[in-house]
Design an enzyme around this catalytic site. Structure first.
Site, PDB file in Angstrom:
ATOM      1  N   ASP A 111       0.857  -1.179   0.000  1.00 43.13           N
ATOM      2  CA  ASP A 111       0.000   0.000   0.000  1.00 43.13           C
ATOM      3  C   ASP A 111       0.898   1.235   0.000  1.00 43.13           C
ATOM      4  OD1 ASP A 111      -2.081  -1.780   0.316  1.00 43.13           O
ATOM      5  OD2 ASP A 111      -2.762  -0.991   2.245  1.00 43.13           O
ATOM      6  N   HIS A 167       4.982  -7.336  -0.122  1.00 41.34           N
ATOM      7  CA  HIS A 167       4.708  -8.630  -0.730  1.00 41.34           C
ATOM      8  C   HIS A 167       5.397  -8.747  -2.087  1.00 41.34           C
ATOM      9  CE1 HIS A 167       1.277  -9.395   2.145  1.00 41.34           C
ATOM     10  NE2 HIS A 167       1.485  -8.093   2.295  1.00 41.34           N
ATOM     11  N   SER A 253       8.911   4.545   4.684  1.00 40.10           N
ATOM     12  CA  SER A 253       9.855   3.698   3.985  1.00 40.10           C
ATOM     13  C   SER A 253       9.465   3.578   2.523  1.00 40.10           C
ATOM     14  CB  SER A 253       9.935   2.319   4.644  1.00 40.10           C
ATOM     15  OG  SER A 253       8.844   2.086   5.495  1.00 40.10           O
TER      16      SER A 253
END
Length: 291
Positions: A111, A167, A253
């Site tokens: 996301d 992911h 990040s």
């Protein structure tokens, strides 16, 4: 410093991002005294370690309700909602099964907000003049950098309110993770507007994902101010698209994806938004490219 504006992908509307610590970032990256503090203290590991230590204490849990309310986080999407003992437990919370749909094609690994560059030569036109990005310095591997110098790149920025597990964007064979030591500068656009070299200076790790459809993808996990840890949770070998790769502890990040030339075609809306100087909101599992 300008505000952070982005395109909401679903509606096509321009939105303005709420930036935690915006005043502090402006001081650190725009004022003479702030730059001194940045280079002498803020970028150093001990500062992020202290921030990470606090976020692992029970005292930090009292910040959770206000943070959820301020950033309009849909906590119902996540496991163990209401049972987080520390802020970090909340920060790297896990999604409930089925909370994200894994779409066709190459998908976003996280996301966040995304920029896409069909050619690395396009990077210079997005960021301010004088803010150079060197693939050699970023990977600290000239032979590897040479193979990707004419390729494509996607940057997925995770702001503090975002889901902070990441992911695999495609199925394939994942190599071991290689660590590169570095500092802990902010990766907020408010900082990157001043110096894109931050990507080449921060703590980072990368692995190679060998795929059938998109060639060998380099996935780089970049730490930043107050990111106490980059935690890899995957095992080397075969992985499925959407499998968890790892997570970041507290802070903002970034994930950087590198592709060899002519291996992917980014979605048209993402290219258009990037060329207009805007990031696009993205969800983990949402398609960003095809082959």
């Amino acid at each position: 410093m300008n505000s952070i504006k982005y395109i909401e992908r679903a509606s096509g509307e321009i939105k303005e991002e709420t930036v935690p610590g915006k005043g502090m970032l402006k001081w650190l990256y725009s004022s003479a005294t702030g730059k001194v503090a940045l280079h002498l203290l803020v970028k150093r590991k001990i500062v992020s370690d202290l921030g990470g230590w606090y976020m692992d204490t029970k005292m930090s849990a009292k910040r959770i309700p206000g943070f959820i309310a301020e950033h309009h986080i849909n906590i119902d999407e996540f496991q163990d909602a209401g049972n987080y003992k520390t802020f970090n437990q909340f920060f790297y919370r896990k999604l409930k099964p089925g909370a994200r749909t894994i779409q066709e094609g190459l998908v976003s690994p996280a996301d966040g907000k995304i920029l896409v560059f069909p050619s690395l030569n396009d990077v210079r036109s997005f960021f301010i003049k004088g803010s150079e990005f060197s693939l050699d310095e970023f990977l600290l591997n000239k032979e590897l950098a040479q193979k990707y110098k004419d390729g494509a790149m996607a940057i997925v920025r995770l702001a503090p309110p975002d889901y902070h597990r990441y992911h695999f964007p495609a199925a394939g064979k994942a190599s071991e993770s290689i660590k590169i030591k570095g500092h802990y500068y902010s990766v907020s656009p408010l900082a990157l507007q001043k110096n894109l070299e931050i990507f080449c200076r921060n703590q980072r790790e990368y692995c190679t994902l060998t795929t059938e459809d998109f060639g060998k993808i380099i996935i780089v996990d970049v730490g930043a101010t107050m990111v106490g840890s980059i935690i890899q949770t995957y095992q080397t070998g075969q992985v499925k698209k959407g499998d968890e790769k790892g997570y970041f502890a507290f802070g903002g990040s970034t994930l950087v994806l590198l592709f060899k030339k002519d291996k992917i075609k980014f979605d048209a809306d993402l290219i258009k938004n990037t060329r207009e100087g805007l990031e696009t909101s993205i969800a983990m599992g949402e398609q960003i490219a095809s082959n």
